[in-house]
Design a protein around this motif. Structure first.
Motif, PDB file in Angstrom:
ATOM      1  N   UNK A  27       1.010  -1.390   0.207  1.00  0.00           N
ATOM      2  CA  UNK A  27       0.007   0.073   0.164  1.00  0.00           C
ATOM      3  C   UNK A  27       1.374   1.134  -0.104  1.00  0.00           C
ATOM      4  N   UNK A  28       1.839   1.413   0.769  1.00  0.00           N
ATOM      5  CA  UNK A  28       3.275   2.532   0.892  1.00  0.00           C
ATOM      6  C   UNK A  28       3.268   2.282  -0.822  1.00  0.00           C
ATOM      7  N   UNK A  29       3.640   1.770  -1.225  1.00  0.00           N
ATOM      8  CA  UNK A  29       4.741   1.575  -2.434  1.00  0.00           C
ATOM      9  C   UNK A  29       3.330   2.023  -3.580  1.00  0.00           C
ATOM     10  N   UNK A  30       2.697   2.147  -3.797  1.00  0.00           N
ATOM     11  CA  UNK A  30       1.172   2.709  -4.052  1.00  0.00           C
ATOM     12  C   UNK A  30       0.713   3.825  -4.608  1.00  0.00           C
ATOM     13  N   UNK A  31       1.183   4.142  -2.805  1.00  0.00           N
ATOM     14  CA  UNK A  31       0.362   5.019  -2.219  1.00  0.00           C
ATOM     15  C   UNK A  31       0.903   7.053  -3.842  1.00  0.00           C
ATOM     16  N   UNK A  32       2.193   6.309  -3.695  1.00  0.00           N
ATOM     17  CA  UNK A  32       2.983   7.642  -4.827  1.00  0.00           C
ATOM     18  C   UNK A  32       2.376   7.141  -6.385  1.00  0.00           C
ATOM     19  N   UNK A  33       1.989   6.421  -6.224  1.00  0.00           N
ATOM     20  CA  UNK A  33       0.946   6.521  -7.795  1.00  0.00           C
ATOM     21  C   UNK A  33      -0.966   7.059  -8.284  1.00  0.00           C
ATOM     22  N   UNK A  34      -1.065   6.993  -6.263  1.00  0.00           N
ATOM     23  CA  UNK A  34      -1.763   7.386  -6.590  1.00  0.00           C
ATOM     24  C   UNK A  34      -2.284   8.693  -5.516  1.00  0.00           C
ATOM     25  N   UNK A  35      -1.346   9.625  -5.757  1.00  0.00           N
ATOM     26  CA  UNK A  35      -0.696  10.710  -4.676  1.00  0.00           C
ATOM     27  C   UNK A  35      -0.443  11.965  -6.478  1.00  0.00           C
ATOM     28  N   UNK A  36       0.215  10.587  -7.705  1.00  0.00           N
ATOM     29  CA  UNK A  36       0.514  11.792  -8.458  1.00  0.00           C
ATOM     30  C   UNK A  36       2.090  11.848  -8.633  1.00  0.00           C
ATOM     31  N   UNK A  37       2.948  11.385  -7.373  1.00  0.00           N
ATOM     32  CA  UNK A  37       4.377  12.068  -7.226  1.00  0.00           C
ATOM     33  C   UNK A  37       4.578   9.971  -8.444  1.00  0.00           C
ATOM     34  N   UNK A  38       4.941   9.825  -8.675  1.00  0.00           N
ATOM     35  CA  UNK A  38       4.852   8.319  -9.483  1.00  0.00           C
ATOM     36  C   UNK A  38       5.808   8.573 -10.831  1.00  0.00           C
ATOM     37  N   UNK A  39       7.328   8.635 -10.352  1.00  0.00           N
ATOM     38  CA  UNK A  39       8.269   9.113 -11.938  1.00  0.00           C
ATOM     39  C   UNK A  39       8.603   7.557 -12.634  1.00  0.00           C
ATOM     40  N   UNK A  40       7.993   6.212 -12.060  1.00  0.00           N
ATOM     41  CA  UNK A  40       8.115   5.002 -12.763  1.00  0.00           C
ATOM     42  C   UNK A  40       7.558   4.979 -14.298  1.00  0.00           C
ATOM     43  N   UNK A  41       8.558   3.912 -15.702  1.00  0.00           N
ATOM     44  CA  UNK A  41       8.314   4.374 -16.637  1.00  0.00           C
ATOM     45  C   UNK A  41       6.480   3.626 -16.689  1.00  0.00           C
ATOM     46  N   UNK A  42       6.520   3.092 -15.156  1.00  0.00           N
ATOM     47  CA  UNK A  42       5.177   2.519 -15.892  1.00  0.00           C
ATOM     48  C   UNK A  42       3.970   3.688 -15.842  1.00  0.00           C
ATOM     49  N   UNK A  43       4.433   4.788 -14.703  1.00  0.00           N
ATOM     50  CA  UNK A  43       3.167   5.718 -14.242  1.00  0.00           C
ATOM     51  C   UNK A  43       3.251   6.445 -15.357  1.00  0.00           C
ATOM     52  N   UNK A  44       4.764   6.717 -16.474  1.00  0.00           N
ATOM     53  CA  UNK A  44       4.335   7.294 -17.867  1.00  0.00           C
ATOM     54  C   UNK A  44       3.888   6.308 -18.811  1.00  0.00           C
ATOM     55  N   UNK A  45       4.599   5.460 -18.845  1.00  0.00           N
ATOM     56  CA  UNK A  45       3.825   4.317 -19.810  1.00  0.00           C
ATOM     57  C   UNK A  45       2.027   4.081 -19.347  1.00  0.00           C
ATOM     58  N   UNK A  46       1.200   4.396 -18.453  1.00  0.00           N
ATOM     59  CA  UNK A  46       0.225   3.895 -18.418  1.00  0.00           C
ATOM     60  C   UNK A  46      -0.385   5.277 -18.378  1.00  0.00           C
ATOM     61  N   UNK A  47      -0.200   6.667 -18.344  1.00  0.00           N
ATOM     62  CA  UNK A  47      -1.067   7.657 -18.476  1.00  0.00           C
ATOM     63  C   UNK A  47      -2.539   8.124 -18.738  1.00  0.00           C
TER      64      UNK A  47
END
Ligand code: GSH
Length: 262
Positions: free
Chosen positions: A242-262
């Protein structure tokens, strides 16, 4: 991470993984199903002080030498006969590699023998990769409620597609035998509670009864539960994810997945 530029390989498979990664989990499950000996090596993909993902050029050379994309999973080993080093990456390709590499009577096959059924398995995995996986990240990344509702509906429709393609009798995706399809799909259902927590979305929906039975059966498999490993002793795998996914859910993830799946 080590500063050494080369990772010493042996004849036994070295499995490069990150504990939270669903793609790497696919391969971890396949390794456990096959009962192959392997050495687990955790790769740290995020800078511990900033929480941000390392850009490709900051990843260690030994790692990008094994996978130029700088991603986990990776399987690396030295051929017993020739002593040639080999590395394999991309989760679905890693799993197909394991099926070929460990093709021995004492290792359970993870694909059915019939060519058309093997093709069907690949169609399901490919469809899931291109349809379901991006939506999983997209619903976390989208901030707007109406957009989240739209993605939630698309995810439910993807569950309907899976329901239609699931074996009637089960309990596994292709029937009585656990297969590469189960390995490829289950990591995102292991993370079902993440979507419930951040987006109040329950997957699979109630109407997908075969899919619900499948999730339950697959989640009880020792090869699947064997991958539920928290990064530190005494911490909970579920809480850490859950802690790991906070960054996706609050918009601060800079992973390639976050960029690719926007
Ligand atoms: N298409 C790849 C995706 C693997 C992937 O995205 N892994 C993530 C961790 S979950 C990763 O290593 N990311 C590194 C990065 O984005 O820099 C596969 O199926 O193996």
């Amino acid at each position: 991470m080590t500063d050494k530029d080369v990772l010493e390989l042996s004849n036994e498979i070295t499995f490069l993984c990150s504990w939270f990664c669903p793609f790497a989990q696919r391969t971890w499950i396949a390794l456990l199903e096959k009962g192959l000996p392997f050495t687990y090596k955790e790769v740290s993909l995020r800078n511990p002080s900033t929480g941000l993902w390392f850009p490709l050029q900051e990843k260690p050379k030994w790692f990008t030498a094994l996978n130029p994309l700088g991603k986990v999973p990776v399987l690396a080993y030295k051929d017993e006969k020739t002593q040639q080093p080999h590395s394999v990456y991309e989760s679905l390709i890693c799993n197909e590699f394991l099926e070929d590499f460990a093709a021995a009577p004492e290792r359970p096959p993870l694909l059915p023998p019939h060519p058309a059924l093997r093709a069907k398995a690949r169609i399901i995995m490919d469809h899931f990769n291109t349809h379901f996986v991006p939506l999983f990240y997209r619903i976390l990344i989208r901030r707007d409620k109406a957009q989240q509702a739209e993605v939630a509906q698309q995810l439910e429709e993807e569950c309907d597609w899976l329901e239609d393609n699931l074996d009637q009798a089960g309990p596994y995706f292709l029937g009585a035998e656990f297969s590469l399809v189960d390995c490829a799909l289950i990591p995102w259902f292991v993370r079902g509670y993440v979507l419930e927590h951040f987006r109040q979305l329950q997957l699979p929906p109630q109407r997908c009864t075969k899919l619900q039975r499948w999730v339950k059966a697959a989640m009880e498999r020792p090869s699947v539960t064997g991958t539920f490993k928290a990064p530190e002793e005494g911490t909970s795998y579920e809480d850490k994810l859950l802690e790991h996914y906070v960054r996706y859910a609050d918009g601060s993830a800079n992973s390639t997945s976050a960029a690719a799946f926007k």
